[in-house]
Design a protein around this motif. Structure first.
Motif, PDB file in Angstrom:
ATOM      1  N   LEU A   1       0.762  -1.139   0.154  1.00 31.62           N
ATOM      2  CA  LEU A   1       0.218   0.186  -0.048  1.00 31.62           C
ATOM      3  C   LEU A   1       0.802   1.671   0.091  1.00 31.62           C
ATOM      4  CD1 LEU A   1      -2.752  -1.283   2.675  1.00 31.62           C
ATOM      5  CD2 LEU A   1      -3.315  -0.802   0.204  1.00 31.62           C
ATOM      6  N   LYS A   2       2.155   1.176   0.392  1.00 30.75           N
ATOM      7  CA  LYS A   2       2.759   2.503   0.260  1.00 30.75           C
ATOM      8  C   LYS A   2       3.128   3.359  -0.828  1.00 30.75           C
ATOM      9  CE  LYS A   2       7.429   2.157   2.357  1.00 30.75           C
ATOM     10  NZ  LYS A   2       8.533   1.519   3.190  1.00 30.75           N
ATOM     11  N   SER A   3       2.832   2.966  -1.679  1.00 28.30           N
ATOM     12  CA  SER A   3       2.502   3.162  -3.384  1.00 28.30           C
ATOM     13  C   SER A   3       1.169   4.585  -3.107  1.00 28.30           C
ATOM     14  CB  SER A   3       2.524   3.128  -4.637  1.00 28.30           C
ATOM     15  OG  SER A   3       1.816   1.667  -4.566  1.00 28.30           O
ATOM     16  N   GLU A   4       0.317   4.152  -2.438  1.00 28.06           N
ATOM     17  CA  GLU A   4      -0.992   4.740  -2.813  1.00 28.06           C
ATOM     18  C   GLU A   4      -0.941   5.208  -1.335  1.00 28.06           C
ATOM     19  OE1 GLU A   4      -4.651   1.704  -2.598  1.00 28.06           O
ATOM     20  OE2 GLU A   4      -3.323   0.216  -3.527  1.00 28.06           O
ATOM     21  N   VAL A   5      -0.513   4.859  -0.537  1.00 27.73           N
ATOM     22  CA  VAL A   5      -0.395   6.053   1.118  1.00 27.73           C
ATOM     23  C   VAL A   5       0.441   6.866   1.464  1.00 27.73           C
ATOM     24  CG1 VAL A   5      -2.814   5.190   2.142  1.00 27.73           C
ATOM     25  CG2 VAL A   5      -0.559   4.789   2.648  1.00 27.73           C
ATOM     26  N   GLY A   6       1.490   6.010   0.829  1.00 28.54           N
ATOM     27  CA  GLY A   6       2.289   7.227   2.107  1.00 28.54           C
ATOM     28  C   GLY A   6       3.795   6.201   2.534  1.00 28.54           C
ATOM     29  N   ASP A   7       5.400   6.423   2.633  1.00 25.83           N
ATOM     30  CA  ASP A   7       5.987   6.339   3.864  1.00 25.83           C
ATOM     31  C   ASP A   7       5.405   6.601   4.887  1.00 25.83           C
ATOM     32  OD1 ASP A   7       6.906   4.982   1.546  1.00 25.83           O
ATOM     33  OD2 ASP A   7       8.753   6.467   1.708  1.00 25.83           O
ATOM     34  N   ASP A   8       4.711   7.694   4.997  1.00 24.00           N
ATOM     35  CA  ASP A   8       4.668   8.373   7.040  1.00 24.00           C
ATOM     36  C   ASP A   8       3.811   7.469   7.213  1.00 24.00           C
ATOM     37  OD1 ASP A   8       6.631   9.582   6.767  1.00 24.00           O
ATOM     38  OD2 ASP A   8       5.616  11.411   6.499  1.00 24.00           O
ATOM     39  N   GLU A   9       2.070   6.848   6.699  1.00 19.24           N
ATOM     40  CA  GLU A   9       0.935   6.595   6.460  1.00 19.24           C
ATOM     41  C   GLU A   9       1.895   4.972   7.042  1.00 19.24           C
ATOM     42  OE1 GLU A   9      -2.197   7.213   7.940  1.00 19.24           O
ATOM     43  OE2 GLU A   9      -1.071   9.079   7.726  1.00 19.24           O
ATOM     44  N   VAL A  10       2.362   4.515   6.379  1.00 17.50           N
ATOM     45  CA  VAL A  10       2.813   3.047   6.370  1.00 17.50           C
ATOM     46  C   VAL A  10       4.106   2.207   7.588  1.00 17.50           C
ATOM     47  CG1 VAL A  10       4.065   1.050   5.704  1.00 17.50           C
ATOM     48  CG2 VAL A  10       2.339   2.542   3.872  1.00 17.50           C
ATOM     49  N   ALA A  11       4.468   3.290   8.024  1.00 18.36           N
ATOM     50  CA  ALA A  11       5.416   3.900   9.059  1.00 18.36           C
ATOM     51  C   ALA A  11       5.098   3.069  10.374  1.00 18.36           C
ATOM     52  CB  ALA A  11       6.620   4.459   9.336  1.00 18.36           C
ATOM     53  N   ARG A  12       3.430   4.135  10.476  1.00 16.38           N
ATOM     54  CA  ARG A  12       3.008   4.128  11.518  1.00 16.38           C
ATOM     55  C   ARG A  12       2.115   3.781  11.425  1.00 16.38           C
ATOM     56  NH1 ARG A  12      -2.093   4.281  11.927  1.00 16.38           N
ATOM     57  NH2 ARG A  12      -2.718   5.680  10.183  1.00 16.38           N
ATOM     58  N   ALA A  13       1.826   3.291  11.172  1.00 12.62           N
ATOM     59  CA  ALA A  13       0.650   1.790  10.362  1.00 12.62           C
ATOM     60  C   ALA A  13       1.295   0.311  11.414  1.00 12.62           C
ATOM     61  CB  ALA A  13       0.322   1.239   9.359  1.00 12.62           C
ATOM     62  N   GLU A  14       3.045   0.670  11.108  1.00 14.54           N
ATOM     63  CA  GLU A  14       3.589  -0.793  11.303  1.00 14.54           C
ATOM     64  C   GLU A  14       3.935  -0.900  12.977  1.00 14.54           C
ATOM     65  OE1 GLU A  14       7.214  -0.610   8.914  1.00 14.54           O
ATOM     66  OE2 GLU A  14       5.992  -1.570   7.148  1.00 14.54           O
ATOM     67  N   LYS A  15       3.885   0.521  13.558  1.00 12.84           N
ATOM     68  CA  LYS A  15       3.646   0.900  14.238  1.00 12.84           C
ATOM     69  C   LYS A  15       3.073   0.356  15.656  1.00 12.84           C
ATOM     70  CE  LYS A  15       7.489   4.911  15.294  1.00 12.84           C
ATOM     71  NZ  LYS A  15       7.722   6.136  15.523  1.00 12.84           N
ATOM     72  N   GLU A  16       1.568   0.546  14.822  1.00 13.17           N
ATOM     73  CA  GLU A  16       0.158   0.833  15.238  1.00 13.17           C
ATOM     74  C   GLU A  16       0.573  -1.341  15.996  1.00 13.17           C
ATOM     75  OE1 GLU A  16      -4.169   0.208  14.737  1.00 13.17           O
ATOM     76  OE2 GLU A  16      -2.504   2.560  14.491  1.00 13.17           O
ATOM     77  N   LEU A  17       0.532  -2.214  14.150  1.00 13.58           N
ATOM     78  CA  LEU A  17       1.048  -3.346  14.199  1.00 13.58           C
ATOM     79  C   LEU A  17       1.679  -4.447  15.360  1.00 13.58           C
ATOM     80  CD1 LEU A  17       0.248  -6.397  12.436  1.00 13.58           C
ATOM     81  CD2 LEU A  17       1.872  -5.251  11.489  1.00 13.58           C
ATOM     82  N   GLU A  18       3.115  -3.690  15.192  1.00  9.54           N
ATOM     83  CA  GLU A  18       4.300  -4.324  16.622  1.00  9.54           C
ATOM     84  C   GLU A  18       3.504  -4.036  17.626  1.00  9.54           C
ATOM     85  OE1 GLU A  18       6.892  -5.189  15.739  1.00  9.54           O
ATOM     86  OE2 GLU A  18       6.510  -5.889  13.633  1.00  9.54           O
ATOM     87  N   SER A  19       2.808  -2.801  17.759  1.00 11.08           N
ATOM     88  CA  SER A  19       2.396  -3.170  19.453  1.00 11.08           C
ATOM     89  C   SER A  19       0.641  -4.090  20.080  1.00 11.08           C
ATOM     90  CB  SER A  19       1.890  -1.782  20.029  1.00 11.08           C
ATOM     91  OG  SER A  19       0.062  -1.356  19.883  1.00 11.08           O
ATOM     92  N   THR A  20       0.330  -4.214  18.415  1.00 14.22           N
ATOM     93  CA  THR A  20      -0.874  -5.601  19.005  1.00 14.22           C
ATOM     94  C   THR A  20      -0.378  -6.890  19.037  1.00 14.22           C
ATOM     95  OG1 THR A  20      -2.053  -3.756  17.674  1.00 14.22           O
ATOM     96  CG2 THR A  20      -2.684  -5.829  17.215  1.00 14.22           C
ATOM     97  N   THR A  21       0.379  -7.008  17.989  1.00 11.71           N
ATOM     98  CA  THR A  21       1.251  -8.120  18.095  1.00 11.71           C
ATOM     99  C   THR A  21       2.246  -8.437  19.710  1.00 11.71           C
ATOM    100  OG1 THR A  21       2.138  -7.813  15.837  1.00 11.71           O
ATOM    101  CG2 THR A  21       3.496 -10.036  17.126  1.00 11.71           C
TER     102      THR A  21
END
Length: 184
Positions: free
Chosen positions: A143-163
């Protein structure tokens, strides 16, 4: 889009935690518990059928369970399925109407074996969650090309906390089961 991916991942991780807790409940402790018999499949007219669909299970006392089949013709099959179940160590008796299962006392050695089984099941659940995390990360990268690097980085941090929270939940359930097993 990102929120949907994260929500779906979180739901799958929660389901993995629930499955792990169910697996832990099938490992026996010193007490009789109907959950021990949840995963037993009985050969009922050629079809593997879960025991709880064929009979009612109730505790008679701390060490024994009474299984009352809905169909009396299934008595022998139920008795055989319980006898063939590994890691249960129970010896069922059939009086023509019910199956009585007495759970033997666990030795220290058996308790330690069961703790190893619980640790193995916990590790399997953690692997499932880590695999879900990896799959979700791949989806986020796509999804990086559609939403941008910053949004993906934020989502990955949220994913790590959920995990981390889901892995911690498995760890807590595992520790509770181990304490229950080692309690004499």
């Amino acid at each position: 889009m990102i929120a949907d991916v994260l929500t779906q991942s979180s739901q799958k991780m929660t389901k993995a935690v629930e499955v792990a807790k169910e697996d832990f409940s099938t490992v026996r402790t010193g007490r009789a518990n109907p959950a021990l018999f949840q995963k037993i499949l009985v050969d009922y007219y050629g079809t593997p059928t879960p025991l709880d669909q064929l009979a009612s299970l109730q505790n008679q006392d701390a060490r024994s369970i009474i299984i009352t089949p809905y169909d009396k013709s299934a008595l022998k099959a139920i008795e055989q399925a319980i006898r063939d179940t590994p890691n249960l160590g129970a010896n069922p008796t059939n009086d023509g109407n019910i199956v009585r299962v007495t759970i033997p006392e666990l030795t220290e050695e058996r308790r330690k074996e069961f703790v190893k089984i619980v640790k193995g099941k916990a590790e399997d659940a953690r692997v499932v969650i880590r695999n879900l995390r990896r799959k979700t990360k791949d989806e986020l990268e796509a999804l990086k090309s559609e939403v941008g690097d910053d949004e993906v980085a934020r989502a990955e941090k949220e994913l790590e906390s959920t995990t981390k929270s889901h892995i911690d939940a498995i760890e807590d359930a595992s520790k509770r089961k181990e304490a229950e097993l080692l309690e004499v």
